[in-house]
Design a protein around this motif. Sequence first.
Motif, mmCIF file in Angstrom:
data_model
loop_
_atom_site.group_PDB
_atom_site.id
_atom_site.type_symbol
_atom_site.label_atom_id
_atom_site.label_comp_id
_atom_site.label_asym_id
_atom_site.label_seq_id
_atom_site.Cartn_x
_atom_site.Cartn_y
_atom_site.Cartn_z
ATOM 1 N N VAL A 222 47.281 51.558 42.036
ATOM 2 C CA VAL A 222 47.401 50.308 42.794
ATOM 3 C C VAL A 222 48.050 49.219 41.940
ATOM 4 C CG1 VAL A 222 45.505 50.829 44.372
ATOM 5 C CG2 VAL A 222 45.015 49.592 42.246
ATOM 6 N N LYS A 223 47.819 49.236 40.639
ATOM 7 C CA LYS A 223 48.471 48.250 39.773
ATOM 8 C C LYS A 223 49.984 48.467 39.747
ATOM 9 C CE LYS A 223 46.685 47.562 35.705
ATOM 10 N NZ LYS A 223 46.025 47.838 34.401
ATOM 11 N N GLN A 224 50.399 49.717 39.747
ATOM 12 C CA GLN A 224 51.823 50.004 39.725
ATOM 13 C C GLN A 224 52.485 49.657 41.053
ATOM 14 O OE1 GLN A 224 52.806 54.120 38.928
ATOM 15 N NE2 GLN A 224 54.973 53.678 38.633
ATOM 16 N N ARG A 225 51.796 49.950 42.157
ATOM 17 C CA ARG A 225 52.395 49.739 43.477
ATOM 18 C C ARG A 225 52.306 48.284 43.939
ATOM 19 N NH1 ARG A 225 52.460 54.186 48.183
ATOM 20 N NH2 ARG A 225 53.249 52.938 49.901
ATOM 21 N N PHE A 226 51.270 47.573 43.484
ATOM 22 C CA PHE A 226 51.072 46.188 43.914
ATOM 23 C C PHE A 226 50.883 45.309 42.674
ATOM 24 C CE2 PHE A 226 49.265 49.083 47.101
ATOM 25 C CZ PHE A 226 50.045 48.768 48.209
ATOM 26 N N PRO A 227 51.913 45.173 41.863
ATOM 27 C CA PRO A 227 51.765 44.477 40.581
ATOM 28 C C PRO A 227 51.624 42.966 40.713
ATOM 29 C CG PRO A 227 54.052 45.072 40.934
ATOM 30 C CD PRO A 227 53.277 45.699 42.060
ATOM 31 N N GLN A 228 51.839 42.427 41.920
ATOM 32 C CA GLN A 228 51.724 40.984 42.088
ATOM 33 C C GLN A 228 50.275 40.513 42.059
ATOM 34 O OE1 GLN A 228 52.357 43.275 44.356
ATOM 35 N NE2 GLN A 228 52.186 42.525 46.470
ATOM 36 N N SER A 229 49.330 41.444 42.158
ATOM 37 C CA SER A 229 47.909 41.095 42.161
ATOM 38 C C SER A 229 47.228 41.623 40.908
ATOM 39 C CB SER A 229 47.220 41.686 43.401
ATOM 40 O OG SER A 229 47.742 41.135 44.590
ATOM 41 N N GLU B 121 45.935 36.816 44.582
ATOM 42 C CA GLU B 121 45.982 37.138 43.154
ATOM 43 C C GLU B 121 44.903 38.141 42.777
ATOM 44 O OE1 GLU B 121 45.877 34.825 38.814
ATOM 45 O OE2 GLU B 121 45.526 33.715 40.687
ATOM 46 N N TRP B 122 43.718 38.025 43.401
ATOM 47 C CA TRP B 122 42.565 38.809 42.988
ATOM 48 C C TRP B 122 42.272 39.885 44.022
ATOM 49 C CZ3 TRP B 122 41.610 37.453 38.146
ATOM 50 C CH2 TRP B 122 41.941 36.160 37.746
ATOM 51 N N MET B 123 42.318 41.150 43.594
ATOM 52 C CA MET B 123 42.077 42.288 44.477
ATOM 53 C C MET B 123 41.070 43.244 43.818
ATOM 54 S SD MET B 123 43.983 42.039 47.287
ATOM 55 C CE MET B 123 44.070 43.724 47.893
ATOM 56 N N MET B 124 40.325 43.956 44.665
ATOM 57 C CA MET B 124 39.257 44.823 44.161
ATOM 58 C C MET B 124 39.213 46.125 44.940
ATOM 59 S SD MET B 124 35.141 44.090 44.244
ATOM 60 C CE MET B 124 35.200 42.860 42.943
ATOM 61 N N LEU B 125 38.965 47.222 44.229
ATOM 62 C CA LEU B 125 38.615 48.494 44.844
ATOM 63 C C LEU B 125 37.097 48.634 44.787
ATOM 64 C CD1 LEU B 125 41.312 50.881 43.285
ATOM 65 C CD2 LEU B 125 41.362 49.721 45.518
ATOM 66 N N PRO C 47 36.099 53.538 29.998
ATOM 67 C CA PRO C 47 37.463 53.998 30.311
ATOM 68 C C PRO C 47 38.049 53.329 31.549
ATOM 69 C CG PRO C 47 36.001 55.860 29.847
ATOM 70 C CD PRO C 47 35.132 54.655 29.989
ATOM 71 N N ILE C 48 37.190 52.938 32.482
ATOM 72 C CA ILE C 48 37.669 52.305 33.717
ATOM 73 C C ILE C 48 37.933 50.824 33.489
ATOM 74 C CG2 ILE C 48 37.101 51.847 36.130
ATOM 75 C CD1 ILE C 48 35.182 54.342 35.866
ATOM 76 N N ILE C 49 36.984 50.144 32.839
ATOM 77 C CA ILE C 49 37.156 48.712 32.589
ATOM 78 C C ILE C 49 38.392 48.458 31.730
ATOM 79 C CG2 ILE C 49 36.130 46.747 31.366
ATOM 80 C CD1 ILE C 49 33.433 47.586 32.479
ATOM 81 N N ASP C 50 38.693 49.373 30.825
ATOM 82 C CA ASP C 50 39.889 49.205 29.988
ATOM 83 C C ASP C 50 41.160 49.138 30.831
ATOM 84 O OD1 ASP C 50 38.399 49.152 27.684
ATOM 85 O OD2 ASP C 50 38.816 51.222 27.110
ATOM 86 N N GLU C 51 41.150 49.738 32.020
ATOM 87 C CA GLU C 51 42.334 49.747 32.892
ATOM 88 C C GLU C 51 42.378 48.550 33.846
ATOM 89 O OE1 GLU C 51 44.750 51.920 32.711
ATOM 90 O OE2 GLU C 51 43.826 53.298 31.275
ATOM 91 N N CYS C 52 41.264 47.846 33.998
ATOM 92 C CA CYS C 52 41.187 46.755 34.971
ATOM 93 C C CYS C 52 41.844 45.495 34.438
ATOM 94 C CB CYS C 52 39.728 46.467 35.320
ATOM 95 S SG CYS C 52 38.893 47.786 36.239
ATOM 96 N N ASP C 53 42.332 44.655 35.372
ATOM 97 C CA ASP C 53 42.902 43.364 35.004
ATOM 98 C C ASP C 53 41.834 42.285 34.874
ATOM 99 O OD1 ASP C 53 45.602 44.300 35.134
ATOM 100 O OD2 ASP C 53 45.529 44.132 37.316
#
Length: 367
Positions: free
Chosen positions: A123-130, A86-90, A170-176
């Motif tokens: 990565v959110k678009q390609r791997f939306p399960q995480s 569930e939890w992934m990180m760059l 701007p980056i944190i706004d995009e993070c899950d």
Amino acid sequence: MAISVCVSQGEAAPTSAPPPAPPSRAPLILVLDSLPDPSQGPCLERAHVGPWIPIGQDPKSYAIGVVDLDVIFSRIEEHKGGRLPEWMMLDFEDPFFKNLAAPRDSPEYKRTVADMVNAIRAVKQRFPQSKWTFYGLPNVPFWLDGKGWLSAPKDAMRKALGDAAASAAPIIDECDWVSVSIYDFYDPLLVIPGSPNSVSGTPESVRAEGREWRKARVGLARLMARGKPVIPNVCPFYAPGGVAPAGREIPERQFIEDQIVPAVNEGVAGFAIWTGMDYRIKVATTNNPSADAAPEKGFGVLEWRRAFSADYLKGRMLVNWADPEIRAKLQRDTSRFLCRTVENIRLWEGSGALPQPPNAEPSTTPP
């Protein structure tokens, strides 16, 4: 939620009464990156600990400061055999953190923000399960003109928090989810008066400054998350970059008091425990590791071997690190320590009880 920037002096010694148990709330999310001995996996099940995966930056990005998405996609796909957690990180730090600290109208800042936003969206678009995040944001500095978060002027604290928020927004706004790093870089036992290599202050003040810095980081992350989970990176081993024996075990009670308690009191949803232990053991137990090990200042093969020697090999520096029995012992012993780490978190979460030093009498102090 208000961010604590208290500058009052004085802190209880490590032997004082334990901090109170956290208020009633949802159970902490606990995720761990590595358990080298799979046979000890049941300890994670009992403590309700899940996996998480950090995806490190591609080699070219260190030089050009741009994410190579093809390489990153390939690395992520390597993990899909066992399905992504569930939890992934760059994890992109160098030179990304430096560029994010540049003036916000500079080409470096604009290019880096655009690139990181593009990467997290991809990565959110390609791997939306995480659920996806970037490591270490917002990046609040430990020192403010040589002073810590207990002693720096309030104006300096406000500026540091404002700068960190503006650069990372701007980056944190995009993070899950949001995952600031609140590792321990300073060993209070290395306060040696008169030594140029010492930590300044006292053992108690060193720990107190670290706790206050963690509160500032986590408090800002909570504000910026806008309701998204804040799950800081913690590590039960000393991290490089300060004054500490990098890679050595942090005393179990100190880890809870200095990393877990301040963050919980600031309202985090849980913790992402990072160790890199599978990789560390693999490289340290190879007699010619240079081909496999990435260069890490102050946290490379020599430091890992010193830490393993001190914590698990009774101080012996081996000639043959590739001995399979040595690798098996390190996998077993580090996994036992990590099991105790998650058990200690759950125990404190439930009752306020703290780990006791080896051979100590059980504490009768109520939480």
